[in-house]
Each structure stands twice: as structure tokens, then as C-alpha cells.
Design an enzyme around this catalytic site. Sequence first.
Site, PDB file in Angstrom:
ATOM      1  N   ARG A   1      11.972 -11.289  14.166  1.00 34.49           N
ATOM      2  CA  ARG A   1      12.343 -10.523  12.959  1.00 34.49           C
ATOM      3  C   ARG A   1      13.862 -10.485  12.850  1.00 34.49           C
ATOM      4  O   ARG A   1      14.539 -10.274  13.853  1.00 34.49           O
ATOM      5  CB  ARG A   1      11.810  -9.085  13.088  1.00 34.49           C
ATOM      6  CG  ARG A   1      10.514  -8.851  12.333  1.00 34.49           C
ATOM      7  CD  ARG A   1       9.879  -7.530  12.622  1.00 34.49           C
ATOM      8  NE  ARG A   1      10.717  -6.353  12.427  1.00 34.49           N
ATOM      9  CZ  ARG A   1      10.270  -5.099  12.541  1.00 34.49           C
ATOM     10  NH1 ARG A   1       9.008  -4.863  12.823  1.00 34.49           N
ATOM     11  NH2 ARG A   1      11.078  -4.080  12.356  1.00 34.49           N
TER      12      ARG A   1
ATOM     13  N   ARG B   1      10.903   9.284   7.736  1.00 33.35           N
ATOM     14  CA  ARG B   1      12.055   8.898   8.556  1.00 33.35           C
ATOM     15  C   ARG B   1      13.303   9.690   8.202  1.00 33.35           C
ATOM     16  O   ARG B   1      14.344   9.486   8.815  1.00 33.35           O
ATOM     17  CB  ARG B   1      12.354   7.428   8.261  1.00 33.35           C
ATOM     18  CG  ARG B   1      12.071   6.488   9.413  1.00 33.35           C
ATOM     19  CD  ARG B   1      12.266   5.133   8.834  1.00 33.35           C
ATOM     20  NE  ARG B   1      12.600   4.124   9.755  1.00 33.35           N
ATOM     21  CZ  ARG B   1      11.726   3.220  10.188  1.00 33.35           C
ATOM     22  NH1 ARG B   1      10.469   3.279   9.848  1.00 33.35           N
ATOM     23  NH2 ARG B   1      12.120   2.245  10.951  1.00 33.35           N
TER      24      ARG B   1
ATOM     25  N   ARG C   1      10.482  -9.209  21.019  1.00 32.50           N
ATOM     26  CA  ARG C   1       9.337  -9.241  20.089  1.00 32.50           C
ATOM     27  C   ARG C   1       9.324 -10.548  19.288  1.00 32.50           C
ATOM     28  O   ARG C   1      10.346 -11.021  18.814  1.00 32.50           O
ATOM     29  CB  ARG C   1       9.416  -8.069  19.105  1.00 32.50           C
ATOM     30  CG  ARG C   1       8.355  -8.184  18.005  1.00 32.50           C
ATOM     31  CD  ARG C   1       8.162  -6.933  17.215  1.00 32.50           C
ATOM     32  NE  ARG C   1       9.389  -6.370  16.691  1.00 32.50           N
ATOM     33  CZ  ARG C   1       9.475  -5.139  16.197  1.00 32.50           C
ATOM     34  NH1 ARG C   1       8.409  -4.368  16.155  1.00 32.50           N
ATOM     35  NH2 ARG C   1      10.618  -4.682  15.743  1.00 32.50           N
TER      36      ARG C   1
ATOM     37  N   LYS D   1       4.997   2.044  18.224  1.00 31.00           N
ATOM     38  CA  LYS D   1       4.219   2.768  17.202  1.00 31.00           C
ATOM     39  C   LYS D   1       3.244   1.827  16.500  1.00 31.00           C
ATOM     40  O   LYS D   1       2.066   2.127  16.342  1.00 31.00           O
ATOM     41  CB  LYS D   1       5.154   3.411  16.158  1.00 31.00           C
ATOM     42  CG  LYS D   1       6.227   4.313  16.744  1.00 31.00           C
ATOM     43  CD  LYS D   1       7.127   4.903  15.687  1.00 31.00           C
ATOM     44  CE  LYS D   1       7.918   3.888  14.879  1.00 31.00           C
ATOM     45  NZ  LYS D   1       8.972   3.174  15.634  1.00 31.00           N
TER      46      LYS D   1
ATOM     47  N   ARG E   1      20.057   0.083  14.200  1.00 31.96           N
ATOM     48  CA  ARG E   1      18.767   0.769  13.967  1.00 31.96           C
ATOM     49  C   ARG E   1      18.641   1.993  14.863  1.00 31.96           C
ATOM     50  O   ARG E   1      18.132   3.028  14.452  1.00 31.96           O
ATOM     51  CB  ARG E   1      17.599  -0.204  14.215  1.00 31.96           C
ATOM     52  CG  ARG E   1      17.438  -1.199  13.086  1.00 31.96           C
ATOM     53  CD  ARG E   1      16.585  -2.361  13.519  1.00 31.96           C
ATOM     54  NE  ARG E   1      15.196  -2.006  13.717  1.00 31.96           N
ATOM     55  CZ  ARG E   1      14.319  -2.761  14.385  1.00 31.96           C
ATOM     56  NH1 ARG E   1      14.706  -3.894  14.911  1.00 31.96           N
ATOM     57  NH2 ARG E   1      13.079  -2.380  14.498  1.00 31.96           N
TER      58      ARG E   1
HETATM   59  P1  AP5 Z   1       6.056  -2.311  18.093  1.00 29.18           P
HETATM   60  O1  AP5 Z   1       4.701  -1.736  18.262  1.00 29.18           O
HETATM   61  O2  AP5 Z   1       6.259  -3.325  17.030  1.00 29.18           O
HETATM   62  O3  AP5 Z   1       7.132  -1.118  17.990  1.00 29.18           O
HETATM   63  P2  AP5 Z   1       7.433  -0.133  16.777  1.00 29.18           P
HETATM   64  O4  AP5 Z   1       7.678   1.207  17.359  1.00 29.18           O
HETATM   65  O5  AP5 Z   1       6.401  -0.259  15.712  1.00 29.18           O
HETATM   66  O6  AP5 Z   1       8.820  -0.748  16.359  1.00 29.18           O
HETATM   67  P3  AP5 Z   1       9.360  -1.291  14.963  1.00 29.18           P
HETATM   68  O7  AP5 Z   1      10.613  -2.045  15.305  1.00 29.18           O
HETATM   69  O8  AP5 Z   1       8.347  -2.057  14.196  1.00 29.18           O
HETATM   70  O9  AP5 Z   1       9.685   0.018  14.270  1.00 29.18           O
HETATM   71  P4  AP5 Z   1      10.774   0.333  13.302  1.00 29.18           P
HETATM   72  O10 AP5 Z   1      10.510   1.752  13.093  1.00 29.18           O
HETATM   73  O11 AP5 Z   1      12.170   0.016  13.650  1.00 29.18           O
HETATM   74  O12 AP5 Z   1      10.540  -0.744  12.165  1.00 29.18           O
HETATM   75  P5  AP5 Z   1       9.745  -0.681  10.810  1.00 29.18           P
HETATM   76  O13 AP5 Z   1       8.963  -1.926  10.710  1.00 29.18           O
HETATM   77  O14 AP5 Z   1       9.049   0.629  10.642  1.00 29.18           O
HETATM   78  O15 AP5 Z   1       6.482  -2.932  19.518  1.00 29.18           O
HETATM   79  C1  AP5 Z   1       7.720  -3.601  19.715  1.00 29.18           C
HETATM   80  C2  AP5 Z   1       7.513  -4.712  20.765  1.00 29.18           C
HETATM   81  O16 AP5 Z   1       7.130  -4.146  22.025  1.00 29.18           O
HETATM   82  C3  AP5 Z   1       6.403  -5.725  20.423  1.00 29.18           C
HETATM   83  O17 AP5 Z   1       6.799  -6.986  20.852  1.00 29.18           O
HETATM   84  C4  AP5 Z   1       5.184  -5.247  21.223  1.00 29.18           C
HETATM   85  O18 AP5 Z   1       4.362  -6.321  21.580  1.00 29.18           O
HETATM   86  C5  AP5 Z   1       5.825  -4.590  22.438  1.00 29.18           C
HETATM   87  N1  AP5 Z   1       5.123  -3.396  22.877  1.00 29.18           N
HETATM   88  C6  AP5 Z   1       4.640  -2.407  22.085  1.00 29.18           C
HETATM   89  N2  AP5 Z   1       4.103  -1.422  22.804  1.00 29.18           N
HETATM   90  C7  AP5 Z   1       4.242  -1.783  24.109  1.00 29.18           C
HETATM   91  C8  AP5 Z   1       3.895  -1.163  25.343  1.00 29.18           C
HETATM   92  N3  AP5 Z   1       3.294   0.035  25.380  1.00 29.18           N
HETATM   93  N4  AP5 Z   1       4.196  -1.805  26.491  1.00 29.18           N
HETATM   94  C9  AP5 Z   1       4.836  -3.010  26.465  1.00 29.18           C
HETATM   95  N5  AP5 Z   1       5.196  -3.649  25.330  1.00 29.18           N
HETATM   96  C10 AP5 Z   1       4.904  -3.037  24.159  1.00 29.18           C
HETATM   97  O19 AP5 Z   1      10.923  -0.691   9.753  1.00 29.18           O
HETATM   98  C11 AP5 Z   1      11.746  -1.826   9.521  1.00 29.18           C
HETATM   99  C12 AP5 Z   1      12.769  -1.505   8.448  1.00 29.18           C
HETATM  100  O20 AP5 Z   1      12.107  -1.171   7.202  1.00 29.18           O
HETATM  101  C13 AP5 Z   1      13.667  -0.291   8.725  1.00 29.18           C
HETATM  102  O21 AP5 Z   1      14.784  -0.613   9.537  1.00 29.18           O
HETATM  103  C14 AP5 Z   1      14.072   0.127   7.300  1.00 29.18           C
HETATM  104  O22 AP5 Z   1      15.057  -0.699   6.771  1.00 29.18           O
HETATM  105  C15 AP5 Z   1      12.778  -0.106   6.506  1.00 29.18           C
HETATM  106  N6  AP5 Z   1      11.913   1.088   6.496  1.00 29.18           N
HETATM  107  C16 AP5 Z   1      10.664   1.201   7.029  1.00 29.18           C
HETATM  108  N7  AP5 Z   1      10.168   2.445   6.837  1.00 29.18           N
HETATM  109  C17 AP5 Z   1      11.125   3.131   6.169  1.00 29.18           C
HETATM  110  C18 AP5 Z   1      11.223   4.459   5.701  1.00 29.18           C
HETATM  111  N8  AP5 Z   1      10.222   5.359   5.892  1.00 29.18           N
HETATM  112  N9  AP5 Z   1      12.347   4.848   5.058  1.00 29.18           N
HETATM  113  C19 AP5 Z   1      13.346   3.976   4.845  1.00 29.18           C
HETATM  114  N10 AP5 Z   1      13.344   2.696   5.270  1.00 29.18           N
HETATM  115  C20 AP5 Z   1      12.243   2.272   5.928  1.00 29.18           C
END
Ligand code: AP5
Length: 222
Positions: free
Chosen positions: A160, A88, A127, A13, A171
Amino acid sequence: MRMVLLGPPGAGKGTQAQVLSKDLNLPHVSTGDMLRDALKAQSPLGLKAKEYMEKGALVADEIVIALVSERLSKADAKKGFILDGFPRTAQQAESLDQSLNHLHMPLDVVLYFKTSVSVVIHRLSGRRVCGQCGKNYHLTNFKSKVEGVCDVCGGKLFQRPDDKEETIENRLKVYEEQTAPLIEYYEKKNILHEISGDLEVKQLNEILMRLFQRKGLMSAAV
Ligand code: AP5
């Protein structure tokens, strides 16, 4: 264009949101990034969120709802936005609907990145992120030119804390229990569009651009 990117952790995403943000000239609003920034700045909010984030649990609804409301009230969000990682939970989704309806700015599309568990685990465990500029890399998918060093700013790459194996498991569980039900929520509203998160970044982006064109969403954004 007002859109939400929905999908499990590691679905890509954030990576796709960065590309779309450039292509469409729309702000990328990531609650994960906002919370990590708050944590880096050691603000009271960041310190409150730390414990939850490190365990892979969700931060309290009221905290993230307030963060997003404030962000979406800024001038640049009037032309549209890309929400990544929010909503979420059911409460976050309902609150977002209420605020946007009040502003007569309903969501146009929710993109659901349906992604295999094996792909998600491989992406998260490999990552690496730049500690200085935040650019994302992957040990095999997107390697930096020099191992452990950011191509853009020369900063040091790190893993991370929530990308450790034991936290990834939690997660994914939290996603299934609290976030996956939003797929049905947006399906019922007729704005959900499912795409494969397993695809490579460029291919996925091309599919999305064609979708936006078909839906007549491009001219409003670019
Ligand atoms: P990446 O693009 O970083 O994936 P992502 O879907 O953004 O994954 P995240 O882990 O960042 O999402 P998340 O929802 O768990 O974490 P968030 O930061 O929102 O890609 C991942 C890897 O794959 C990278 O290395 C990339 O290079 C590679 N890649 C990407 N696309 C690719 C492709 N097409 N092909 C090959 N490789 C690819 O949240 C973190 C924490 O914050 C949560 O656990 C929670 O504690 C808190 N939080 C955040 N938002 C909320 C909310 N709304 N409510 C409550 N708590 C929240």
C-alpha cells in the site's frame, strides 16, 4: 452487536474484523476499504480522498461521515456491525453517537487494540495486499505460498502506498493527535474495552469471543 475497533494503524483491526465478521455474521464496515474502493473506481470521492490517503492524513470528516451513514442505513447493518477505522476524530464520534441514538441503536462495545509502536511499524512495513481480491498478507507474519502471489485468487501482491516508511510516521502522528483522544471519550461512556493488539490473531480472537459471551452479546449476533 454494534462495535467499533479502535487502535493505531497496523494494530490488526482489519485482520481481526474479518475473522469476527465471519464468526458473528456481522458486516465489516471499514472506511479505509471504502475509500480505497472509491479510489480504484476513480470516482470523484475517491479522487478527492487520494491526496490525503497517500500522505497518511485524514480525509475530511463530512466525506467519511456521509459514507458511513449511507452504509449503516443498509438492511444488513440492522442486525449489528463492526466498524473498523471509524470514528477517527471527535467530530466523527459525536456524529456516530447522534445517528445511532436517533435510531435507538447505541454502540455496545468499543475494542481498543493497544499495540506497541515496534509491532505496528513491523506489521505495516511488511504488509502486502492482493490487488485483485484485497486479501492481506505479511512478509514474515502471514506469507503467501508463492512470493508476491495471492493464495486465494492468484492476483499480484503490492505494498500500500501509505505503508512506505515516511508515511507510516505521519499516520502514527495523526493517530496520536486526532484519534487517540477517543479512548478517553469512550472510557467515559463505559463501553471501552482494552485488549493487547500485540497478540497473535487466534489468541486475540479467543479473548474477544469470551468477552462477548461474558457481556451477553453473543446470542444477539450469532
Ligand atoms: P491490519 O489488520 O491491516 O491492521 P489495521 O489495524 O487494520 O491497520 P490499517 O493500516 O489498515 O489501519 P489504518 O487505520 O491506518 O488504515 P485504514 O485503511 O483504516 O494488519 C496490518 C498487518 O499486520 C497485515 O500485514 C496483517 O497481516 C498483519 N497482522 C494483523 N494482525 C496481526 C497479528 N495479530 N499478528 C501478526 N500480524 C498481524 O485507513 C487508510 C487511510 O484512509 C487513512 O490514513 C485515511 O487517509 C483514510 N481514512 C480511513 N478512515 C478514515 C476516517 N474515519 N476518517 C478520515 N480518513 C480516513
